[in-house]
Structure formats: structure tokens, C-alpha cells
Motif scaffolding. Structure first.
Motif: not given
Length: 347
Positions: A303-310, A90-92, A168-176
Motif C-alpha cells: 500500500a505504501e508503494l502504491g501510495r508513494t508512486a501515485a 498496491l492498486s487500491r 521509481a518507488v521500490l522496496s528494499d529487496g536486498f536489505g530485506g
């Protein structure tokens, strides 16, 4: 030819333009013109100034220049643990977006401590970062409201902000989690254990909710002895697994709530005796060597989480003024073998 001697280093006390001017025998304005590539300096004078710069190891201080523009060309990232591969990816990704915008990334780890998170975030604000990306450890982010009103763009990643409205940029924890548990059910399991993180953490709560939803969808009861949220400390996780896997009606499958729990589960299951029927396992988050070890996982895309948040952060810095956005990024089931083990025939 005489040997050029350099002055002894003065650690913590960097050379200034005044030092360069004194060594070159010119005025401060002349040094400023050379440093900023402005006209009005003869070639000979420029040569002397550059020799002085090289001898002293002088570097231009951009702080005043960027502050005049109202931006420092830096952003901050507060995450849980940089040593965790998930947060490393995510950081990268955040760093790559920042670099494309000519911006420096400064990051720090909260160690899942809300107090440490607040200290880091406010320290970064005090250093005049243009924006923040925060992976929350706490559930009250009202301390950031004054900074946001003052113009610090702020985006939360992986988990939403608490008690404030923010991007906020989140993963679908519930659905996953729901998909992962449904996968175990589809392979014949009815007694499925859940071991997760602390329930106060948004991601942990969402994954537990997904587990319960999948069981309810299938009309299966949940024995609360099968549910063990808490610390991801290996000792705690191993003890919870031992309890679920023992007794007259042990669980036949496990859903691990994050990558650290999955790693401990793999070790515990690998240590079982050869005469015992294999226990199925699905983990949330991929793990190192998961493909080699055959561990079925619900994979996020850090990576998509970090990219989208940035990208959202720089949208704000570029003037986007819409209401706070919540972006949810989907997960993927990677079936590799451990989640496809059937239960014993008599269960």
C-alpha cells in the motif's frame, strides 16, 4: 395517468444532445445550457429538457471538455497480476490517491509478459491518460520515451525502468532478504536454501543478492545446489525444494523469494513425514493466513508503494520538474515461528 414509455435501448449507441434537443423540441444551445447549468433558460424549457434527458438516459460526455483543458483526469496502472494480493493492495492505494485528485484509475495486468506490458502501456497512452504507473515486466522501456516527451507523467513501482531515466518507488529487496537470511543464521542454520523468481527480474535479483550477502557476512559458503531461481510455477518450486531437502546433506532452512514461492514451500513442508526434523522457513512478502500458520516473513508494504508512486505521479502532473527520483521503502521482519526453528543437533 398515461404511462411513460421509454425508447428501446440502443446498445453501443448512446443518446446525444441532438437526440435530447429533438425530444424536448428545443435547440442544441438550449440543451447545452441546461446540461452545463448556464443561465438563459426558462423554468418550463428546463423542465422539458430534463424530462428528455431522463427519458433517454443521456449522460454528458466530458471528453471534449477535459481535452480542452489538456487533461483527461485519468491515469493508468500496468501491473503484473491484479489477482495477486500484493498487487491488489498496491492498486487500491493508487486508486485512493487518484480519487483524492478527482482522477479515474484504469489498470491492466501484464502477466509478467514484456510484450503485453508494452501493449497495455501504449494503449493507455493512446487513450490519453495523464500519467502512468508501471510495474515492469520487461527490462527495456525506451518505447515510452516518446510518450514521456509528449507529457505523459510516468512512475515505475516495485521495479525500476530499464534503459531510461524515470521516477521509481521500490522496496528494499536486498536489505530485506539479507535480514531474513541473517535471521536464519542467528538461529543456528548453516545450510540455507534459496528459491526465487526468474533472475532477470530486478526484485528477484536483489533478493538473491541479499541472500548471498548474508551468507558472506557470516563467512558461510554457498553450495550452488542450494540456489534455485526460476519460474514460480508450483511444480518447478516443489521440485527444487525436493532436491534441496534430500541427499546426505540437505538444507536445514529455506528462504523463499516471494509470496508464491512461500505458499508452495508451506505446502511442501506440511507434507513431510512426522519423523523428519522441521525445516525453518522465512519468506519474502507476507502471505494470506501467514499469521495464523506461523510463517515468518520479510513483509513489504504494498500500500505504501502504491501510495508513494501515485503521490509522485501527481507531483509530476502538478509541475514538479526535478531530476528522476528513486524512493526505497523499507521492509519488516515478522517473526512468527517458522523462521525460528533450530537445525537438528547434529547439523
Amino acid at each position: 395517468m398515461a404511462e411513460t414509455t421509454r425508447p428501446e435501448p440502443r446498445y453501443g449507441n448512446r443518446p446525444t444532445m441532438k437526440d435530447v434537443a429533438a425530444r424536448a423540441g428545443v435547440g442544441l444551445k438550449t440543451v447545452s445550457r441546461v446540461v452545463n447549468a448556464e443561465p438563459g433558460v426558462t423554468p418550463e424549457t428546463e423542465r422539458r429538457v430534463r424530462e428528455a434527458i431522463d427519458a433517454l438516459g443521456f449522460r454528458r460526455n466530458d471528453s471534449a471538455r477535459v481535452l480542452r483543458k489538456g487533461r483527461t483526469a485519468t491515469i493508468g496502472l500496468v501491473l503484473e497480476d491484479l489477482a495477486d494480493p500484493f498487487y491488489g493492495q498496491l492498486s487500491r492505494a493508487v486508486e485512493e490517491v487518484a480519487r483524492a485528485h478527482g482522477t479515474l484509475l484504469i489498470n491492466g495486468s501484464s502477466a509478467e509478459d514484456p510484450g503485453r506490458e508494452q501493449e497495455l502501456a501504449l494503449t493507455l497512452c493512446a487513450r490519453r491518460v495523464d500519467g502512468l504507473i508501471v510495474i515492469p515486466a520487461g527490462d527495456d522501456h525506451r518505447y515510452l520515451e516518446p510518450e514521456m516527451r509528449a507529457g505523459v507523467a510516468t512512475v515505475f513501482a516495485d521495479r525500476p525502468a530499464g534503459l531510461i531515466d524515470a521516477d521509481a518507488v521500490l522496496s528494499d529487496g536486498f536489505g530485506g532478504a539479507r535480514e531474513g537470511v541473517a535471521h536464519l543464521i542467528a538461529h543456528g542454520h548453516r545450510r540455507i536454501g534459496f528459491v526465487g523468481d526468474r533472475p532477470r527480474i530486478h526484485t528477484a535479483a536483489e533478493r538473491l543478492r541479499g541472500y548471498r550477502a548474508a551468507m558472506e557476512d557470516a563467512g558461510l559458503p554457498v553450495d550452488e545446489r542450494w540456489v534455485a531461481p526460476g519460474s514460480t510455477d508450483p511444480g518447478r518450486v516443489a521440485a527444487s525444494l525436493a532436491a534441496m531437502l534430500s541427499g546426505p546433506e540437505p538444507v536445514t532452512a529455506l528462504f523463499a523469494g516471494n509470496n508464491r514461492v512461500t505458499v508452495t514451500a508451506v505446502r511442501v513442508l506440511a507434507g513431510r513425514t512426522g519423523g523428519e526434523h522441521p525445516v525453518a522457513l522465512v519468506g519474502f512478502d507476507d502471505v494470506e493466513l501467514g499469521d495464523v500458520l506461523g510463517v515468518t516473513v520479510i513483509a513489504q508494504d504494498p500500500a505504501e508503494l502504491g501510495r508513494t508512486a501515485a503521490q509522485q505521479l501527481f507531483r509530476r502532473l502538478d509541475g514538479a520538474a526535478e531530476a528522476p527520483r528513486r524512493v526505497v521503502i523499507g521492509t519488516r521482519l515478522l517473526a512468527r515461528g517458522s523462521g525460528e526453528v533450530p537445525p537438528p543437533a547434529d547439523r
